[in-house]
Design a protein around this motif. Structure first.
Motif, PDB file in Angstrom:
ATOM      1  N   UNK A   3      21.838   3.257 -48.656  1.00  0.00           N
ATOM      2  CA  UNK A   3      20.740   2.815 -47.802  1.00  0.00           C
ATOM      3  C   UNK A   3      20.753   3.553 -46.469  1.00  0.00           C
ATOM      4  N   UNK A   4      21.934   3.950 -45.996  1.00  0.00           N
ATOM      5  CA  UNK A   4      21.997   4.615 -44.702  1.00  0.00           C
ATOM      6  C   UNK A   4      21.265   5.956 -44.729  1.00  0.00           C
ATOM      7  N   UNK A   5      21.301   6.672 -45.842  1.00  0.00           N
ATOM      8  CA  UNK A   5      20.584   7.943 -45.951  1.00  0.00           C
ATOM      9  C   UNK A   5      19.085   7.704 -45.861  1.00  0.00           C
ATOM     10  N   UNK A   6      18.599   6.695 -46.548  1.00  0.00           N
ATOM     11  CA  UNK A   6      17.184   6.384 -46.544  1.00  0.00           C
ATOM     12  C   UNK A   6      16.723   5.961 -45.151  1.00  0.00           C
ATOM     13  N   UNK A   7      17.504   5.118 -44.499  1.00  0.00           N
ATOM     14  CA  UNK A   7      17.150   4.645 -43.156  1.00  0.00           C
ATOM     15  C   UNK A   7      17.196   5.792 -42.161  1.00  0.00           C
ATOM     16  N   UNK A   8      18.231   6.603 -42.220  1.00  0.00           N
ATOM     17  CA  UNK A   8      18.377   7.729 -41.301  1.00  0.00           C
ATOM     18  C   UNK A   8      17.216   8.712 -41.467  1.00  0.00           C
ATOM     19  N   UNK A   9      16.857   9.037 -42.678  1.00  0.00           N
ATOM     20  CA  UNK A   9      15.758   9.964 -42.920  1.00  0.00           C
ATOM     21  C   UNK A   9      14.437   9.381 -42.418  1.00  0.00           C
ATOM     22  N   UNK A  10      14.211   8.109 -42.651  1.00  0.00           N
ATOM     23  CA  UNK A  10      12.980   7.462 -42.188  1.00  0.00           C
ATOM     24  C   UNK A  10      12.893   7.457 -40.670  1.00  0.00           C
ATOM     25  N   UNK A  51      15.935  19.323 -44.163  1.00  0.00           N
ATOM     26  CA  UNK A  51      16.107  19.649 -45.585  1.00  0.00           C
ATOM     27  C   UNK A  51      17.391  19.041 -46.158  1.00  0.00           C
ATOM     28  N   UNK A  52      18.463  19.086 -45.430  1.00  0.00           N
ATOM     29  CA  UNK A  52      19.738  18.576 -45.936  1.00  0.00           C
ATOM     30  C   UNK A  52      19.661  17.068 -46.192  1.00  0.00           C
ATOM     31  N   UNK A  53      19.094  16.348 -45.240  1.00  0.00           N
ATOM     32  CA  UNK A  53      18.960  14.904 -45.409  1.00  0.00           C
ATOM     33  C   UNK A  53      17.982  14.567 -46.529  1.00  0.00           C
ATOM     34  N   UNK A  54      16.887  15.318 -46.613  1.00  0.00           N
ATOM     35  CA  UNK A  54      15.900  15.100 -47.679  1.00  0.00           C
ATOM     36  C   UNK A  54      16.530  15.341 -49.045  1.00  0.00           C
ATOM     37  N   UNK A  55      17.330  16.391 -49.168  1.00  0.00           N
ATOM     38  CA  UNK A  55      17.996  16.678 -50.441  1.00  0.00           C
ATOM     39  C   UNK A  55      19.005  15.593 -50.806  1.00  0.00           C
ATOM     40  N   UNK A  56      19.746  15.098 -49.817  1.00  0.00           N
ATOM     41  CA  UNK A  56      20.701  14.016 -50.081  1.00  0.00           C
ATOM     42  C   UNK A  56      19.975  12.758 -50.526  1.00  0.00           C
ATOM     43  N   UNK A  60      20.295  10.988 -54.245  1.00  0.00           N
ATOM     44  CA  UNK A  60      20.700   9.590 -54.437  1.00  0.00           C
ATOM     45  C   UNK A  60      19.623   8.811 -55.192  1.00  0.00           C
ATOM     46  N   UNK A  61      18.346   9.096 -54.932  1.00  0.00           N
ATOM     47  CA  UNK A  61      17.274   8.451 -55.691  1.00  0.00           C
ATOM     48  C   UNK A  61      17.339   8.838 -57.163  1.00  0.00           C
ATOM     49  N   UNK A  62      17.600  10.109 -57.439  1.00  0.00           N
ATOM     50  CA  UNK A  62      17.711  10.578 -58.822  1.00  0.00           C
ATOM     51  C   UNK A  62      18.866   9.894 -59.542  1.00  0.00           C
ATOM     52  N   UNK A  63      20.021   9.832 -58.897  1.00  0.00           N
ATOM     53  CA  UNK A  63      21.189   9.207 -59.524  1.00  0.00           C
ATOM     54  C   UNK A  63      20.958   7.716 -59.761  1.00  0.00           C
ATOM     55  N   UNK A  64      20.311   7.055 -58.809  1.00  0.00           N
ATOM     56  CA  UNK A  64      20.018   5.636 -58.963  1.00  0.00           C
ATOM     57  C   UNK A  64      19.063   5.403 -60.132  1.00  0.00           C
ATOM     58  N   UNK A  65      18.036   6.211 -60.220  1.00  0.00           N
ATOM     59  CA  UNK A  65      17.062   6.081 -61.311  1.00  0.00           C
ATOM     60  C   UNK A  65      17.708   6.416 -62.660  1.00  0.00           C
ATOM     61  N   UNK A  66      18.564   7.433 -62.666  1.00  0.00           N
ATOM     62  CA  UNK A  66      19.243   7.839 -63.897  1.00  0.00           C
ATOM     63  C   UNK A  66      20.142   6.709 -64.396  1.00  0.00           C
TER      64      UNK A  66
END
Length: 96
Positions: A3-10, A51-56, A60-66
């Motif tokens: 969640x911290x990646x999502x919050x930080x990017x937002x 870009x780095x944060x967006x890729x991270x 994480x979204x891909x791994x969660x969905x997978x």
């Protein structure tokens, strides 16, 4: 997903929009034009510098969905196996 990646990017995206917007409004620009230019600036800043944060975040979204897809697929396969076993069990006594 972290969640911290999502919050930080937002928060970074919000700041990339809000800072130019406030500056342009303080300079006396027309509000709708300031908002439009701030959105364009925020998009460019985000694309170039985040870009780095967006890729991270996308990883994480891909791994969660997978992970959810695999668990759903396993549950579907188990339900299918159970249905086949039940139908075979019903047919076997009647055929014998």
């Amino acid at each position: 997903m972290k969640k911290s990646t999502w919050i930080w990017f937002s928060l970074m995206r919000l700041a990339a929009f809000a800072i130019p917007l406030v500056i342009m409004l303080l300079l006396g620009m027309i509000p709708w034009l300031a908002a439009l230019l701030a959105a364009i600036i925020g998009l460019c800043v985000s694309y170039i510098f985040f870009a780095r944060t967006r890729n991270a975040l996308s990883q994480s979204l891909y791994e969660n969905r997978k992970t959810k897809r695999i668990s759903t697929q396993q549950a579907d396969e188990a339900a299918e196996d159970e249905a086949v076993d039940n139908s075979l069990a019903k047919e076997t006594p009647g055929n014998a």
